[in-house]
Design an enzyme around this catalytic site. Structure first.
Site, PDB file in Angstrom:
ATOM      1  N   LYS A 192       0.822  -1.206   0.000  1.00 52.10           N
ATOM      2  CA  LYS A 192       0.000   0.000   0.000  1.00 52.10           C
ATOM      3  C   LYS A 192       0.861   1.264   0.000  1.00 52.10           C
ATOM      4  O   LYS A 192       0.659   2.153  -0.829  1.00 52.10           O
ATOM      5  CB  LYS A 192      -0.951  -0.012   1.211  1.00 52.10           C
ATOM      6  N   SER A 245     -10.669 -28.173  12.703  1.00 53.18           N
ATOM      7  CA  SER A 245     -10.080 -29.167  11.814  1.00 53.18           C
ATOM      8  C   SER A 245      -9.720 -30.433  12.567  1.00 53.18           C
ATOM      9  O   SER A 245      -8.955 -31.234  12.098  1.00 53.18           O
ATOM     10  CB  SER A 245      -8.843 -28.593  11.145  1.00 53.18           C
ATOM     11  N   LYS A 276       1.026 -28.097  10.103  1.00 57.32           N
ATOM     12  CA  LYS A 276       0.639 -29.175  11.012  1.00 57.32           C
ATOM     13  C   LYS A 276       1.576 -30.372  10.871  1.00 57.32           C
ATOM     14  O   LYS A 276       1.982 -30.968  11.861  1.00 57.32           O
ATOM     15  CB  LYS A 276      -0.799 -29.597  10.729  1.00 57.32           C
TER      16      LYS A 276
END
Ligand code: ADP
Length: 637
Positions: free
Chosen positions: A73, A519, A562
């Protein structure tokens, strides 16, 4: 693409572009890659934002940019300032007002003129001072001469001293003649760019310094105490304000006035200081405003200011990831070259080192066949790797250095997770070869980029009244849903009615903040089935995946992190949803440590995770016959 599309000025091996991590770029190192001059051509991805910036620069429109930090930005805002015409630039001078010292006058002149005016005034003041001091010494000489003649030495010295004092303390009159140049664009090659992120009111809107000697002839003239704000310094250029909502409401209102009027008087911002009595004539502030922030910021922003910008300009969203194509990978290689050149001290990167960085960009995207656009963090990695190479006096930054940098620049969450694993080792909570009934190693993601192993324990007890699912902590809802899904399956093959049982689910040490639970449903299901059937679970296995009512294993987020967490914790096998197979981008060092087993059905999961034939085999067989396609078939038929 748009007119500013630039490929790194080197040859491309088109045939191998698809497979090559550098998109077929024929380079030995980033030293061979040409970096475009204009900032706007250096921006990678964000095509929409870039097109808008180019358009807005032509039309002089304000822009609101919404998106994650470090996606470009402020870079785009700065790029816009380079696109604005330079001939419009002005210098601003503040003059003493002889009629009213508290209302200094303001003059605007073409850029570069200001300095000439100041010089001329200074020269005049110098001459005037010179005349004054000549006059003073003549008077003193006459007094001393007269004193000697009349033998009144003491009186003579006294008189000379008084004369000296009078001249000394009236010299202020000549200072007042020199104007104060508050905006100096004399050396400015492009339109100004001012970053006012986090600026306090004075820095943004201008201020008048407090004068401790307000009277008695010692004071600094008020026009000399005037200081410009970012809104004045960005006149004819770009004013960038990130986290726009953090500006206090009054300041936002004044900013809005400045945008409307195109000029804004400077006054003291702290009410009780002498500066508050001073108010200049209006000072020009004809800037283009680029306001930025995340979505929250937009909601908390002053609505009038927002609609002002929106009504007179554009709003654009910044992307977080971009599709991984050969062309993009070539641009990422150029990104490394850009960052190396911007820093100026880092050794260029070898091909291997760039490849490792592009792999990291893939990993961080967390999305299939995408690259992350969070460039500030990626740039940080480039600098750390370059610094490591530089410390070793290397000619190039190598793959080794990037790998080391990655270890070093772990996020807070990652450090926390690693620390947590360490502590767990102390408590002997780590992985064992043994099988335990009802205990499963689940996996979760902490923060954005680190995984953590999270064991789940299930225990089943006869219910006192109606059966309940009791879980620890915030994961209650998720536990209930998982149990519900698994109970649909259990009904099919077991006589046990789960609604008559209390099921206790414990997330071992899940007191951590930011652990996502959604999950873990195959983990909960496995734990419940293990507890129910008294079949032990292999503790060297970890798993992640979501479970459908039909027993399908559904994809989840963060598999790479994970898997790495499971490997770090010492697991031998890790079960992931088959649908997540393409998302796996683990680092080499972990590949050896852990076997990845993709599963698409709960029966496959149990086959891997449960121990103790023949009980297990019979369970898995029963499950196979009722879940997945068989289950599907029975539902249809
Ligand atoms: P933001 O303002 O969105 O927080 P910045 O523009 O300050 O992010 O980005 C920080 C740095 O990261 C930039 O100076 C540049 O080096 C790099 N960078 C960010 N976005 C991009 C991009 N889209 N293309 C190339 N480099 C980028």
């Amino acid at each position: 693409g748009s007119a500013v599309e630039v490929d790194p000025g080197v040859e491309v091996d088109e045939e191998n572009a698809e497979q090559d991590l550098l998109g077929g770029l024929k380079v030995e190192s980033t030293a061979d890659i040409e970096v475009p001059d204009r900032l706007v051509d250096q921006v990678i991805g964000q095509d929409e934002a870039r097109d808008i910036i180019i358009k807005a620069a032509k039309q002089r429109r304000h822009v609101m940019m919404i998106g994650s930090p470090g996606t470009g930005k402020s870079m785009l805002a700065k790029a816009m300032s380079q696109l604005l015409p330079q001939e419009d630039l002005q210098d601003v001078l503040v003059y003493h007002n002889p009629d009213d010292g508290n209302e200094p006058k303001v003059r605007t002149v073409p850029a570069g003129k200001g300095e000439q005016i100041i010089d001329a005034h200074k020269e005049e003041a110098r001459k005037r001072n010179q005349m004054r001091s000549i006059l003073m010494w003549i008077i003193i000489a006459i007094i001393i001469g007269y004193a000697i003649l009349t033998a009144n030495i003491l009186l003579g010295i006294l008189a000379a001293g008084i004369v000296w004092l009078i001249f000394r303390y009236t010299s202020r009159g000549t200072d007042a003649m020199v104007p104060n140049m508050v905006v100096d664009n004399g050396d400015q090659r492009t339109a100004p760019f001012e970053d006012a992120t986090g600026a306090h009111a004075g820095a943004l809107l201008g201020d008048v310094r407090h004068d401790p000697f307000q009277s008695g002839g010692m004071e600094t003239p008020s026009h000399d105490r005037v200081e410009p704000g970012a809104i004045h310094k960005s006149n004819k250029g770009v004013l960038f304000v990130d986290e726009i909502n953090t500006l206090d409401v009054r300041t936002q209102q004044k900013l809005m006035t400045a945008i409307q009027e195109g000029e804004f008087s400077i006054t003291g911002q702290s009410e009780r200081s002498s500066g508050a009595m001073v108010q200049t004539e209006p000072v020009p502030c004809d800037f283009i405003m680029i306001a930025a922030g995340n979505l929250d910021a937009m909601e908390n922003m002053h609505p009038a200011l927002r609609s002002r910008i929106k009504g007179y300009g554009y709003e654009v969203y910044m992307e977080d990831t971009i599709e991984d194509t050969p062309e993009m990978r070539r641009k990422y290689a150029r990104f490394v070259a850009q960052e190396v050149e911007r820093d100026g001290r880092l050794p260029h990167f070898t091909r291997d080192a760039v490849e490792e960085l592009i792999l990291e960009a893939k990993r961080r995207a967390g999305r299939k066949e995408h690259l992350t656009l969070h460039f500030r963090n990626l740039g940080g990695l480039v600098r750390v790797a370059g610094d490591i190479a530089r410390a070793d006096d290397k000619e190039f930054t190598e793959r080794e250095d990037v790998l080391q940098a990655k270890r070093r620049s772990r996020s807070i969450e990652q450090q926390l997770a690693d620390d947590y694993i360490e502590r767990r080792k102390d408590y002997e909570l780590q992985v064992t070869e043994a099988g335990i009934e009802g205990r499963v190693n689940g996996l979760a993601v902490m923060g954005e980029d680190s995984g953590i192993m999270l064991p789940v324990m299930a225990e089943i007890a006869p219910a006192q009244g109606g059966g309940q699912v009791i879980a620890t902590g915030k994961l209650q809802e998720m536990a209930e849903e998982s149990v519900q899904n698994v109970s649909a399956i259990i009904k099919k093959f077991s006589d046990v009615d789960l609604s008559e049982k209390d099921i206790h689910i414990q997330f071992v040490q899940a007191g951590q903040q930011g652990v996502d639970g959604d999950s873990a449903s195959i983990t909960v299901a496995t734990a419940v089935i293990s507890a129910l059937e008294d079949i032990p679970v292999d503790q060297s296995v970890a798993m992640t995946g979501s479970l459908s009512v039909r027993g399908d294993v559904l994809p989840v987020g963060g598999v790479t992190h994970k898997i790495e967490a499971a490997a770090k914790a010492g697991c031998d096998k890790v079960i992931i949803p088959a649908a997540n197979e393409q998302d796996v981008m683990i680092e080499e060092e972990y590949e050896e440590m852990v076997e990845i087993i993709p599963c698409s059905n709960i029966s496959e999961v149990l086959d891997v995770a449960l121990m103790g034939e023949p009980k297990k085999d019979s369970l898995v067989d029963r499950l196979k016959s009722i879940t997945g396609s068989a289950f599907d078939g029975s539902a249809v038929g």
